[in-house]
Design an enzyme around this catalytic site. Sequence first.
Site, PDB file in Angstrom:
ATOM      1  CE  LYS A   1      -3.745  27.754  -6.074  1.00 47.35           C
ATOM      2  NZ  LYS A   1      -4.768  28.209  -7.039  1.00 47.35           N
TER       3      LYS A   1
ATOM      4  NE  ARG B   1      -3.159   0.518  -0.717  1.00 41.07           N
ATOM      5  CZ  ARG B   1      -3.514   0.565  -2.003  1.00 41.07           C
ATOM      6  NH1 ARG B   1      -3.255   1.644  -2.735  1.00 41.07           N
ATOM      7  NH2 ARG B   1      -4.095  -0.459  -2.571  1.00 41.07           N
TER       8      ARG B   1
END
Length: 315
Positions: free
Chosen positions: A162, A127
């Site tokens: 951002k 993961r």
Amino acid sequence: MSVTPDRPGRPVLAQPSAVEPGLDAGWIARTVAAALDEDLGAAPGRDVTTQATIPASSTGTAALVARAPGTLAGLVVVAETLHQVAARLGLPDPEATFHAQDGDAVERGQVLASLTGPVQVLLVAERTLLNLASRASGVATATAAWARELAGTGAQVLDTRKTTPGLRALEKYAVRAGGGTNKRMGLHDVAMIKDNHVVAAGSVGAAVRAVRATFPDVAIQVEADTTAQALEALDAGADFLLLDNMPTPVLAETVAAVRARQGRDGIPAHVELEATGNLTLDRAREVAAAGVDYLSVGALTHSAPILDLALDLVP
């Protein structure tokens, strides 16, 4: 960790990437360690499912597979993730054979890497390596769409600040992998005077002078919403103009006005111009045709969906 490429004539790579500059190895190690702590608990941590159901002596091979077409980035984290998991579990490092590298365009179903070693290591690492590589590949895929649209225009797509906290280096690396360009890495390397700075300083000129006096080594960009503001910033000594939220006709008029002033009265021979705000892929070539050098797109990093990647054990 053994990293074995399978392309004829391709050299052995410490990282499966042709992206320059590459990710800093120290950054990769720290980021992977933090991600593993998050997943396993404080080092060495534990995976209660995998460690209960799979013997430590079990070995196997897993395929890293693309489940959708896109552009790769983030494969450089795979070896480090496997290495750190192996160290936490006290097991041997798996071997990784890469069939693709960061920056490659890939198709659905394509095998990107084959990983062979202790199954516990493969599943515990799964993961974390997928989260990082899928996120980076999503950014690279979004960037590649803009780069293709702008091909031949002379304009380049830029990223912004951002970004996901803690993952800026990875996401900006992914922009490069997708054919885009990094703007500034943070608040420390380029001065960007925006409307709030102008209000606080009293004027564009005052803000530019303050930056020049305090940090004479940095480039100064000034945000402008109108042609008049752009010319004021130019006169104040800006190196680089950010033309914000301008309709295309106003943008073209502003670019023409700035270009007409270049090389005169101490103004640089070429002032870099960037369009930003409300940019969409279907407007990309129209905006580029106005004559800007760059289009900055925050969505490259703040809104790109992941590229779906999977790790499948080979029966």
